[in-house]
Every structure is written in C-alpha cells, then in structure tokens.
Enzyme design. Sequence first.
Site, PDB file in Angstrom:
ATOM      1  N   HIS A  15     -40.850 -44.277   0.277  1.00  0.00           N
ATOM      2  CA  HIS A  15     -40.091 -43.551   1.296  1.00  0.00           C
ATOM      3  C   HIS A  15     -38.607 -43.884   1.186  1.00  0.00           C
ATOM      4  O   HIS A  15     -38.191 -44.780   0.457  1.00  0.00           O
ATOM      5  CB  HIS A  15     -40.627 -43.828   2.716  1.00  0.00           C
ATOM      6  N   CYS A  34     -34.116 -49.972   3.175  1.00  0.00           N
ATOM      7  CA  CYS A  34     -35.024 -48.820   3.262  1.00  0.00           C
ATOM      8  C   CYS A  34     -34.272 -47.494   3.145  1.00  0.00           C
ATOM      9  O   CYS A  34     -34.894 -46.439   3.094  1.00  0.00           O
ATOM     10  CB  CYS A  34     -35.838 -48.858   4.547  1.00  0.00           C
ATOM     11  N   HIS A  40     -38.168 -46.330  -2.451  1.00  0.00           N
ATOM     12  CA  HIS A  40     -38.814 -47.621  -2.755  1.00  0.00           C
ATOM     13  C   HIS A  40     -40.189 -47.564  -2.131  1.00  0.00           C
ATOM     14  O   HIS A  40     -40.470 -46.720  -1.274  1.00  0.00           O
ATOM     15  CB  HIS A  40     -37.998 -48.783  -2.164  1.00  0.00           C
ATOM     16  N   HIS A  42     -43.870 -49.245  -0.344  1.00  0.00           N
ATOM     17  CA  HIS A  42     -44.490 -50.263   0.502  1.00  0.00           C
ATOM     18  C   HIS A  42     -46.001 -50.219   0.276  1.00  0.00           C
ATOM     19  O   HIS A  42     -46.561 -49.164  -0.014  1.00  0.00           O
ATOM     20  CB  HIS A  42     -44.240 -49.991   1.991  1.00  0.00           C
ATOM     21  N   ASP A  80     -51.643 -41.790  -0.096  1.00  0.00           N
ATOM     22  CA  ASP A  80     -51.648 -42.823  -1.141  1.00  0.00           C
ATOM     23  C   ASP A  80     -50.943 -42.349  -2.408  1.00  0.00           C
ATOM     24  O   ASP A  80     -51.198 -41.242  -2.901  1.00  0.00           O
ATOM     25  CB  ASP A  80     -53.088 -43.240  -1.468  1.00  0.00           C
ATOM     26  N   HIS A  81     -50.036 -43.208  -2.906  1.00  0.00           N
ATOM     27  CA  HIS A  81     -49.245 -42.923  -4.105  1.00  0.00           C
ATOM     28  C   HIS A  81     -48.399 -41.657  -3.956  1.00  0.00           C
ATOM     29  O   HIS A  81     -48.128 -40.966  -4.942  1.00  0.00           O
ATOM     30  CB  HIS A  81     -50.120 -42.863  -5.361  1.00  0.00           C
ATOM     31  N   GLU A 125     -46.248 -52.356   7.676  1.00  0.00           N
ATOM     32  CA  GLU A 125     -45.371 -51.983   6.555  1.00  0.00           C
ATOM     33  C   GLU A 125     -45.196 -53.183   5.633  1.00  0.00           C
ATOM     34  O   GLU A 125     -45.082 -53.050   4.414  1.00  0.00           O
ATOM     35  CB  GLU A 125     -44.016 -51.494   7.069  1.00  0.00           C
TER      36      GLU A 125
HETATM   37 NI    NI Z   1     -38.966 -49.163   3.447  1.00  0.00          NI
END
Ligand code: NI
Length: 136
Positions: A15, A34, A40, A42, A80-81, A125
């Site tokens: 995100h 972020c 990047h 998580h 996911d992914h 997170e």
């Molecule tokens: Ni983040």
Amino acid sequence: MRVTVNRKAHFNAAHRLYKAGWSDEKNLAVFGKCSNPLYHGHNYDLTVSVTGEVDPETGFVMDMKVLKDLIKIEIEDAFDHKNLNEEVAEFKTLNPTSENIVVVIWNKLRPKIDKRHKLSVTLYETPRNFVSYCGE
Ligand code: NI
C-alpha cells in the site's frame, strides 16, 4: 450462553498512504514511511471474532469451516499479494490505513454472517500495531 469463536487469517499486501492534493513532503510528514510513492508491503494478520448463542443441537456458535472459507474467499483471495491502492476497488479513493482496511473487511464479512451474531475484526499491520472494529 453466548460464546465468541475466533479465526485467525493472514495476507500480504502493498500500500501507500497519501492524500491526493498534498505534496510528497506533506504526505511524508503525516504518513511517514507508509507514504513511499513506490509502495511497500505489510504482513497483515487478522482475527475475526463471532459472538453468539451456542446452538444446542450442534454445539456451535458458527461452523468454523464456514468461517474459514468465508474469510478465504472474501478477504484473503481479494487482498493477498495485491497492491491495495491499485488493485482493490474499495481503496481506489479510500486511503488504505489500518483503520480503513479493518472497516472494509468488517463490511465485507458482515452480510455473510448470521444477523443475530456480533462480529468483531482485529487487524495487525505489524505485531505491535493493530486496530479493531465491531461496527459501532
Ligand atoms: Ni505501511
């Protein structure tokens, strides 16, 4: 007799937190790392909790297999992914903060779970940063 059943799940996703119209500098000041324009990832952990009366016939509040499959289809397969900003419709115009993600997850699951049951979702997170939502 009301009991809470809990199911853990997991997804990896990328995100970027930012507000359109703000400079990269302002986004960095507010959202920190972020806000990286190149995204990047998580490793998100999730706990879905369903509270309700224990059915005297089955001894279940909710069949855990049904809950497991529901989370897989509605959440894991959808997130996911994925790049949440770019690939998940709910975040096209919604900043994918943990707070907003947990509300989106709750909203996706709520219609699929017995109305008489209370639903609560906790999203991690990081192991130390987590948020919860129960529809209030
Ligand atoms: Ni983040």
